[in-house]
Design an enzyme around this catalytic site. Structure first.
Site, mmCIF file in Angstrom:
data_model
loop_
_atom_site.group_PDB
_atom_site.id
_atom_site.type_symbol
_atom_site.label_atom_id
_atom_site.label_comp_id
_atom_site.label_asym_id
_atom_site.label_seq_id
_atom_site.Cartn_x
_atom_site.Cartn_y
_atom_site.Cartn_z
ATOM 1 N N GLY A 1 32.687 -6.448 13.446
ATOM 2 C CA GLY A 1 31.709 -6.068 14.457
ATOM 3 C C GLY A 1 32.394 -5.511 15.694
ATOM 4 N N CYS A 2 31.633 -4.808 16.517
ATOM 5 C CA CYS A 2 32.220 -4.141 17.683
ATOM 6 C C CYS A 2 32.633 -5.144 18.758
ATOM 7 C CB CYS A 2 31.258 -3.089 18.230
ATOM 8 S SG CYS A 2 29.570 -3.668 18.516
#
Length: 323
Positions: free
Chosen positions: A132-133
């Protein structure tokens, strides 16, 4: 011979960035770009920034004549897609959703695709769960400490992300009139990326059981993530700097800056930049990435490069939009 790639979910933000990168990647040929909603449409009619760069059209058909498949679909949809569309043996898969990031749920077949943590495993993998970012930015702030057993007690994290992190779908909190000149907190202490962050920290330090206090914010900008992390630490400023420089010395996209940092240094690149300061007994780590590149599509291409024995930086030498 070029790597033959397919993309599923090519109409969204991550799909668009994947196309931009792969069209310009010297070792890749895009075989198909799948989209249920845009079948037959020119890609450049949807991603207008690609006008003149490609004559490809979206398709509703899948081709087995590929070496790697990128899944740029929403959370929950990657697993549904693979259940409904068995992929031939020998095709490598890189999933950008959260569906296979947690080993407990996905099993050992999927490798968590953070090169600064799992580079050697990625090289041998057939199935990659792209991080995920927010998880990428926060882990890059903490991995060197975990590797040295220096994560003690509570960790406090404040992170601000651009509007593109919410995806292309319309929502009240992504509407320009609401987002412009505005700032808000969401999912305080409960963000879904905390689970994958904790998993990675325990991978490096089996004794880590500290609490991650994470306050995510929606920022008044389009791209990027800026995180500020602090914790109690007995390391001196010089010792902490050495820990980070040693850990990231062999990683081409994560840079340790001796100077204070700002978000424009990473936007439009696959870079992560971290900066460390000591304030009394507290260690402050600043970490930033472009959420759509190092936080999504850029990292996926970095993983592809590793999986196929290419230079990790191939197709990713991008200049920041610094002005």
């Amino acid at each position: 011979m070029k790597i033959k790639a397919g993309i599923v979910g090519g109409a969204g933000y991550t799909g668009g960035e994947m196309l931009r990168l792969l069209i310009n990647h010297p070792e890749v040929e895009i075989v198909f770009v799948h989209s249920n909603s845009n079948g037959g449409n020119l890609i450049s009619d949807v991603h207008t920034d690609l006008l003149g760069d490609t004559d490809l059209r979206f398709t509703e058909e899948l081709s087995p004549a590929i070496d790697v498949l990128f899944l740029c679909v929403g959370h929950g949809d990657a697993k549904k897609f693979l259940d409904a569309n068995p992929i031939a043996a020998g095709i490598k898969i890189i999933d950008l959703s959260q569906d296979f990031r947690l080993t407990e749920a996905a099993g050992n077949k999927w490798v968590y695709g953070l090169p600064e943590l799992n580079r050697e495993r990625i090289k041998k993998a057939d199935f990659i769960a792209n991080p995920g970012c927010f998880a990428t930015a926060i882990q890059l702030a903490l991995l060197p400490l975990a590797a040295k057993g220096q994560l003690k007690g509570e960790v406090h994290i404040n992170g601000t992300t651009g509007s593109s992190a919410a995806g292309q779908g319309l929502a009240a909190t992504s509407h320009f009139s609401w987002r412009n000149n505005n700032l808000s907190v969401y999912k305080a202490f409960e963000h879904q990326h905390l689970h994958e962050i904790g998993q990675s920290l325990v991978q490096l330090d089996a004794d880590f059981d500290g609490t991650l206090n994470f306050i995510p914010q929606r920022g008044d900008f389009t791209r990027g993530i800026f995180t500020a992390v602090y914790l109690d630490s007995e390391l001196t400023a010089e010792e902490a700097q050495a820990v980070y420089e040693d850990y990231y010395g062999g990683h081409p996209f994560t840079k340790v800056s001796a100077k204070n940092i700002d978000l424009k240094q990473v936007v439009n690149t696959n870079k992560a930049i971290v900066h460390i300061e000591k304030h009394g007994g507290k260690l402050l780590i600043l970490s930033m990435i472009d959420n759509l590149l190092k936080g999504a599509s850029g990292q996926a291409v970095q993983n592809m490069n590793l999986m196929f024995g290419l230079d990790e930086r191939q197709g990713l030498r991008l200049k920041a939009s610094a002005f």
